[in-house]
Design a protein around this motif. Structure first.
Motif, mmCIF file in Angstrom:
data_model
loop_
_atom_site.group_PDB
_atom_site.id
_atom_site.type_symbol
_atom_site.label_atom_id
_atom_site.label_comp_id
_atom_site.label_asym_id
_atom_site.label_seq_id
_atom_site.Cartn_x
_atom_site.Cartn_y
_atom_site.Cartn_z
ATOM 1 N N VAL A 193 -37.305 -4.290 96.621
ATOM 2 C CA VAL A 193 -36.307 -5.355 96.528
ATOM 3 C C VAL A 193 -35.039 -4.707 95.991
ATOM 4 O O VAL A 193 -35.087 -3.975 94.999
ATOM 5 C CB VAL A 193 -36.772 -6.500 95.609
ATOM 6 N N LEU A 194 -33.909 -4.959 96.666
ATOM 7 C CA LEU A 194 -32.666 -4.322 96.238
ATOM 8 C C LEU A 194 -31.470 -5.182 96.582
ATOM 9 O O LEU A 194 -31.472 -5.894 97.581
ATOM 10 C CB LEU A 194 -32.517 -2.943 96.880
ATOM 11 N N ALA A 232 -24.661 -1.016 107.703
ATOM 12 C CA ALA A 232 -24.894 0.396 107.353
ATOM 13 C C ALA A 232 -26.300 0.560 106.785
ATOM 14 O O ALA A 232 -27.006 1.520 107.121
ATOM 15 C CB ALA A 232 -23.852 0.876 106.347
ATOM 16 N N TYR A 233 -26.706 -0.385 105.936
ATOM 17 C CA TYR A 233 -28.068 -0.340 105.386
ATOM 18 C C TYR A 233 -29.089 -0.429 106.518
ATOM 19 O O TYR A 233 -30.066 0.328 106.552
ATOM 20 C CB TYR A 233 -28.292 -1.486 104.385
ATOM 21 N N ALA A 234 -28.871 -1.350 107.464
ATOM 22 C CA ALA A 234 -29.811 -1.533 108.572
ATOM 23 C C ALA A 234 -29.932 -0.257 109.410
ATOM 24 O O ALA A 234 -31.032 0.094 109.856
ATOM 25 C CB ALA A 234 -29.379 -2.714 109.442
ATOM 26 N N PHE A 284 -25.923 0.997 98.934
ATOM 27 C CA PHE A 284 -26.332 0.114 97.847
ATOM 28 C C PHE A 284 -26.545 0.973 96.605
ATOM 29 O O PHE A 284 -26.583 2.193 96.685
ATOM 30 C CB PHE A 284 -27.615 -0.649 98.205
ATOM 31 N N ASP A 285 -26.685 0.328 95.465
ATOM 32 C CA ASP A 285 -26.900 1.022 94.197
ATOM 33 C C ASP A 285 -28.394 1.288 94.018
ATOM 34 O O ASP A 285 -29.155 0.377 93.677
ATOM 35 C CB ASP A 285 -26.357 0.164 93.046
ATOM 36 N N VAL A 286 -28.823 2.520 94.244
ATOM 37 C CA VAL A 286 -30.247 2.858 94.187
ATOM 38 C C VAL A 286 -30.837 2.639 92.794
ATOM 39 O O VAL A 286 -32.046 2.425 92.667
ATOM 40 C CB VAL A 286 -30.527 4.302 94.669
ATOM 41 N N LYS A 287 -30.015 2.639 91.767
ATOM 42 C CA LYS A 287 -30.515 2.429 90.404
ATOM 43 C C LYS A 287 -30.970 0.989 90.190
ATOM 44 O O LYS A 287 -31.688 0.710 89.239
ATOM 45 C CB LYS A 287 -29.443 2.789 89.374
#
Length: 119
Positions: free
Chosen positions: A8-9, A18-20, A103-106
């Motif tokens: 979940v992010l 871009a994520y897709a 996205f922010d991986v953290k």
């Protein structure tokens, strides 16, 4: 019994395409190494009245949505074998630089789950 890795992010809505694209490439790598199924799901109906809504739990910022993703395996042992192969795959290495992620991986949460009910 099947095993699932779940993610979940929060993703900025402007970065969903871009994520897709990245997720589609990564999903192909996971499938090439034996994953049974990969799904990437963008938040649509997140203002629920029961429980804790994903946006509140994920502390989404204005302009973000929540993405829920999962990968299905035959078992945890199968997941461990597939994951070891995926992590060595040069296609994944090219994609895994956190500064290049949309996205922010953290802020991503992740875990492995035993399937309790499989209908």
């Amino acid at each position: 019994m099947r095993y699932v890795d779940g993610y979940v992010l929060p993703v900025p809505k402007k970065n969903l395409q871009a994520y897709a694209r990245i997720a589609q490439k990564a999903g192909k790598v996971w499938r090439d190494h034996g994953a049974l199924d990969c799904k990437e799901c963008a938040g649509d109906d997140l203002n629920v009245k029961c429980g804790v809504p994903f946006p509140r739990m994920m502390k989404v910022k204005p302009g973000e949505t929540v993405v829920f993703s999962y990968i299905v395996f035959k078992s945890r042992a199968h997941r461990d074998r597939v994951k070891a192969k995926v992590m060595k795959d040069p296609r994944i290495a090219k994609m895994c630089d956190p500064k290049d992620m949309p996205f922010d991986v953290k802020r991503m949460v992740y875990g492995g789950f035993k399937v309790l009910v499989d209908l």
